[in-house]
Design a protein around this motif. Structure first.
Motif, PDB file in Angstrom:
ATOM      1  N   PHE A 233       0.824  -1.376  -0.282  1.00  0.00           N
ATOM      2  CA  PHE A 233       0.224  -0.049   0.110  1.00  0.00           C
ATOM      3  C   PHE A 233       0.704   1.201  -0.144  1.00  0.00           C
ATOM      4  CE2 PHE A 233      -4.264  -0.805   2.360  1.00  0.00           C
ATOM      5  CZ  PHE A 233      -4.444  -2.446   0.876  1.00  0.00           C
ATOM      6  N   SER A 234       0.508   2.430  -0.326  1.00  0.00           N
ATOM      7  CA  SER A 234       1.190   3.231  -0.503  1.00  0.00           C
ATOM      8  C   SER A 234      -0.052   4.992  -0.050  1.00  0.00           C
ATOM      9  CB  SER A 234       1.388   4.112  -1.830  1.00  0.00           C
ATOM     10  OG  SER A 234       2.127   5.023  -1.657  1.00  0.00           O
ATOM     11  N   ALA A 235      -0.005   5.578   0.124  1.00  0.00           N
ATOM     12  CA  ALA A 235      -0.387   6.752   0.479  1.00  0.00           C
ATOM     13  C   ALA A 235       0.090   8.557   0.550  1.00  0.00           C
ATOM     14  CB  ALA A 235      -0.918   6.844   1.982  1.00  0.00           C
ATOM     15  N   HIS A 236      -0.823   9.155   0.237  1.00  0.00           N
ATOM     16  CA  HIS A 236      -0.435  10.326  -0.055  1.00  0.00           C
ATOM     17  C   HIS A 236      -1.110  11.456   0.717  1.00  0.00           C
ATOM     18  CE1 HIS A 236      -0.301  12.931  -4.280  1.00  0.00           C
ATOM     19  NE2 HIS A 236       0.442  13.568  -3.226  1.00  0.00           N
ATOM     20  N   TYR A 237      -0.571  12.467   0.921  1.00  0.00           N
ATOM     21  CA  TYR A 237      -1.190  13.544   1.853  1.00  0.00           C
ATOM     22  C   TYR A 237      -0.845  14.828   1.516  1.00  0.00           C
ATOM     23  CZ  TYR A 237      -3.658  16.153   5.954  1.00  0.00           C
ATOM     24  OH  TYR A 237      -4.562  16.675   6.567  1.00  0.00           O
ATOM     25  N   GLU A 238      -1.423  15.657   0.684  1.00  0.00           N
ATOM     26  CA  GLU A 238      -0.759  17.184  -0.123  1.00  0.00           C
ATOM     27  C   GLU A 238      -1.979  18.358   0.078  1.00  0.00           C
ATOM     28  OE1 GLU A 238      -1.677  17.245  -4.445  1.00  0.00           O
ATOM     29  OE2 GLU A 238      -0.246  18.986  -4.080  1.00  0.00           O
ATOM     30  N   ASN A 239      -1.626  19.578   0.637  1.00  0.00           N
ATOM     31  CA  ASN A 239      -2.029  20.935   0.347  1.00  0.00           C
ATOM     32  C   ASN A 239      -1.268  21.830  -0.344  1.00  0.00           C
ATOM     33  OD1 ASN A 239      -4.645  20.639   2.367  1.00  0.00           O
ATOM     34  ND2 ASN A 239      -2.965  19.492   3.507  1.00  0.00           N
ATOM     35  N   THR A 240      -1.796  21.865  -0.458  1.00  0.00           N
ATOM     36  CA  THR A 240      -1.248  23.995  -0.631  1.00  0.00           C
ATOM     37  C   THR A 240      -1.316  24.672   0.328  1.00  0.00           C
ATOM     38  OG1 THR A 240      -1.979  24.234  -2.874  1.00  0.00           O
ATOM     39  CG2 THR A 240      -1.458  26.032  -2.291  1.00  0.00           C
ATOM     40  N   ILE A 241      -0.148  25.436   0.448  1.00  0.00           N
ATOM     41  CA  ILE A 241       0.440  26.174   1.746  1.00  0.00           C
ATOM     42  C   ILE A 241       1.293  27.287   1.747  1.00  0.00           C
ATOM     43  CG2 ILE A 241       0.191  24.334   2.752  1.00  0.00           C
ATOM     44  CD1 ILE A 241       3.408  25.287   3.424  1.00  0.00           C
ATOM     45  N   ALA A 242       1.415  28.597   1.922  1.00  0.00           N
ATOM     46  CA  ALA A 242       1.572  29.831   1.767  1.00  0.00           C
ATOM     47  C   ALA A 242       2.401  29.732   2.943  1.00  0.00           C
ATOM     48  CB  ALA A 242       1.274  31.369   1.886  1.00  0.00           C
ATOM     49  N   VAL A 243       3.454  30.074   2.417  1.00  0.00           N
ATOM     50  CA  VAL A 243       4.510  30.452   3.657  1.00  0.00           C
ATOM     51  C   VAL A 243       4.752  31.687   3.817  1.00  0.00           C
ATOM     52  CG1 VAL A 243       6.831  31.406   4.169  1.00  0.00           C
ATOM     53  CG2 VAL A 243       6.395  28.410   3.097  1.00  0.00           C
ATOM     54  N   THR A 244       3.830  32.154   5.614  1.00  0.00           N
ATOM     55  CA  THR A 244       3.914  33.827   6.133  1.00  0.00           C
ATOM     56  C   THR A 244       5.056  34.632   7.723  1.00  0.00           C
ATOM     57  OG1 THR A 244       2.137  33.425   7.738  1.00  0.00           O
ATOM     58  CG2 THR A 244       2.343  33.030   5.812  1.00  0.00           C
ATOM     59  N   ALA A 245       5.051  35.243   7.415  1.00  0.00           N
ATOM     60  CA  ALA A 245       5.569  35.271   8.975  1.00  0.00           C
ATOM     61  C   ALA A 245       5.118  35.386   9.550  1.00  0.00           C
ATOM     62  CB  ALA A 245       5.171  36.974   9.089  1.00  0.00           C
ATOM     63  N   ASN A 246       3.685  35.085   9.974  1.00  0.00           N
ATOM     64  CA  ASN A 246       3.505  33.828  11.203  1.00  0.00           C
ATOM     65  C   ASN A 246       2.869  32.297  11.204  1.00  0.00           C
ATOM     66  OD1 ASN A 246       2.916  36.692  11.776  1.00  0.00           O
ATOM     67  ND2 ASN A 246       0.678  36.735  10.669  1.00  0.00           N
ATOM     68  N   GLY A 247       4.235  32.080  10.624  1.00  0.00           N
ATOM     69  CA  GLY A 247       4.358  30.538  10.206  1.00  0.00           C
ATOM     70  C   GLY A 247       3.399  30.476   9.064  1.00  0.00           C
ATOM     71  N   PRO A 248       3.123  28.677   8.592  1.00  0.00           N
ATOM     72  CA  PRO A 248       2.526  28.334   7.322  1.00  0.00           C
ATOM     73  C   PRO A 248       0.887  28.547   7.706  1.00  0.00           C
ATOM     74  CG  PRO A 248       3.313  26.369   8.514  1.00  0.00           C
ATOM     75  CD  PRO A 248       3.956  27.233   9.886  1.00  0.00           C
ATOM     76  N   LEU A 249       0.859  28.467   6.401  1.00  0.00           N
ATOM     77  CA  LEU A 249      -0.851  29.293   6.242  1.00  0.00           C
ATOM     78  C   LEU A 249      -1.300  28.485   5.536  1.00  0.00           C
ATOM     79  CD1 LEU A 249      -3.696  31.216   6.704  1.00  0.00           C
ATOM     80  CD2 LEU A 249      -3.104  31.921   4.908  1.00  0.00           C
ATOM     81  N   ILE A 250      -2.033  27.120   5.623  1.00  0.00           N
ATOM     82  CA  ILE A 250      -2.974  25.477   4.702  1.00  0.00           C
ATOM     83  C   ILE A 250      -4.311  26.853   3.736  1.00  0.00           C
ATOM     84  CG2 ILE A 250      -4.280  23.671   5.021  1.00  0.00           C
ATOM     85  CD1 ILE A 250      -2.718  23.216   7.199  1.00  0.00           C
ATOM     86  N   LEU A 251      -4.047  26.865   2.503  1.00  0.00           N
ATOM     87  CA  LEU A 251      -4.757  27.064   1.699  1.00  0.00           C
ATOM     88  C   LEU A 251      -6.100  26.000   1.043  1.00  0.00           C
ATOM     89  CD1 LEU A 251      -2.568  29.058  -0.396  1.00  0.00           C
ATOM     90  CD2 LEU A 251      -3.429  30.116   1.128  1.00  0.00           C
ATOM     91  N   THR A 252      -5.668  25.140   0.738  1.00  0.00           N
ATOM     92  CA  THR A 252      -6.770  24.606   0.692  1.00  0.00           C
ATOM     93  C   THR A 252      -7.431  23.253   2.205  1.00  0.00           C
ATOM     94  OG1 THR A 252      -4.978  22.737   0.377  1.00  0.00           O
ATOM     95  CG2 THR A 252      -6.186  23.510  -0.741  1.00  0.00           C
ATOM     96  N   GLN A 253      -7.687  23.767   3.046  1.00  0.00           N
ATOM     97  CA  GLN A 253      -8.259  23.400   4.590  1.00  0.00           C
ATOM     98  C   GLN A 253      -9.121  22.820   4.515  1.00  0.00           C
ATOM     99  OE1 GLN A 253      -5.698  24.135   7.659  1.00  0.00           O
ATOM    100  NE2 GLN A 253      -7.213  22.151   7.822  1.00  0.00           N
ATOM    101  N   CYS A 254      -9.410  21.692   4.568  1.00  0.00           N
ATOM    102  CA  CYS A 254     -10.839  20.910   4.721  1.00  0.00           C
ATOM    103  C   CYS A 254     -10.765  20.398   6.529  1.00  0.00           C
ATOM    104  CB  CYS A 254     -11.014  20.407   3.967  1.00  0.00           C
ATOM    105  SG  CYS A 254      -9.588  19.073   2.930  1.00  0.00           S
ATOM    106  N   TRP A 255      -9.868  19.113   6.735  1.00  0.00           N
ATOM    107  CA  TRP A 255     -10.103  19.559   8.023  1.00  0.00           C
ATOM    108  C   TRP A 255      -9.103  19.069   8.471  1.00  0.00           C
ATOM    109  CZ3 TRP A 255     -11.722  16.262   4.537  1.00  0.00           C
ATOM    110  CH2 TRP A 255     -11.226  14.831   3.607  1.00  0.00           C
TER     111      TRP A 255
END
Ligand code: MG
Length: 255
Positions: A233-255
């Motif tokens: 088996f293989s698994a995959h986990y991906e989000n689009t994120i932004a690097v910000t001064a306040n830490g990483p921000l997930i742009l595809t946040q769902c749960w």
């Protein structure tokens, strides 16, 4: 060249990312024994279009000389790592299904993936899904201004290997913005390159692909579907994120 996004551009990317997140939430509800990956694909297409966005995976040219990608989602089952083509296969209890999808809204891309259990799955499969998510979390914790791309890679690889699994090397994460794939490449393992320094306003698709057995993969005859060479088996986990001064921000946040 690595593109730096303004706050306004990040807001636009978040709107594209929200659509991708909603598609993955829908997929999570729909992934049950008995459903086909084509049914999932049709539902994803409808939601993306109803949201005023364009499905970004549909029609992507094949890197290995095959047909253009025919789906809106990549549906990769069990030993399939990524780029599985949606079709008439029926999901059954004990499977795991990786769904990767992307949308373009007002010219901006969102890209994210999750692996779902189908009904009740093995303890090993549950652990694989957890470790894959945890490796993403470890990776984005390193996505801060001043760090290098390799800091992300190292965090992902360490978490995965500490748990006895392996990271795929032939496919990597990437920058994202007005193109689905922008610089830099983001490997999930430590290579020779330190990679560029991370800065505020960079947007990245961080996407660990984690195998139970060997990291080695093959591409099937359809010239798309990537599978583990040992059939595990293989698994995959991906989000689009932004690097910000306040830490990483997930742009595809769902749960
Ligand atoms: Mg991606």
């Amino acid at each position: 060249m690595i593109t730096i996004k303004s706050q306004r551009e990040l807001d636009s990317m978040k709107r594209a990312g929200d659509i991708v997140a909603r598609v993955l939430l829908l997929m999570q509800e729909m992934v049950v024994p008995g459903v086909t990956t084509l049914e999932l694909d049709r539902a994803a297409a409808e939601l993306i279009r109803r949201s005023g966005a364009i499905p970004s995976f549909l029609g992507v040219p094949c890197a290995y000389g095959g047909i253009a990608f025919p789906g809106v989602i990549c549906a990769s089952l069990n030993e399939e790592v990524i780029h599985g083509i949606p079709g008439t296969r029926v999901l059954k209890e004990g499977d795991i299904l990786s769904v990767d999808t992307g949308a373009i809204l007002d010219g901006w891309h969102g890209d994210a993936a999750r692996t779902f259990p189908v009904g009740k799955v093995s303890q090993e499969a549950i652990r694989l899904l957890e470790v894959t998510k945890d490796s993403f979390e470890a990776g984005i914790a390193a996505a801060i201004p001043g760090n290098r791309v390799r800091d992300i890679s190292e965090a992902v690889q360490q978490l995965v290997e500490k748990n006895g699994f392996s990271v795929v090397r032939d496919f990597v994460g990437h920058g994202i913005g007005t193109e689905m794939h922008e610089e830099p490449q983001i490997p999930n393992y430590v290579g020779r390159e330190r990679g560029p320094r991370l800065a505020e306003g960079m947007t990245l698709a961080i996407e660990p692909m984690v195998n139970v057995g060997t990291w080695k993969v093959n591409v099937l005859q359809d010239k798309w579907t990537v599978v583990t060479v040992d059939g595990k088996f293989s698994a995959h986990y991906e989000n689009t994120i932004a690097v910000t001064a306040n830490g990483p921000l997930i742009l595809t946040q769902c749960w």
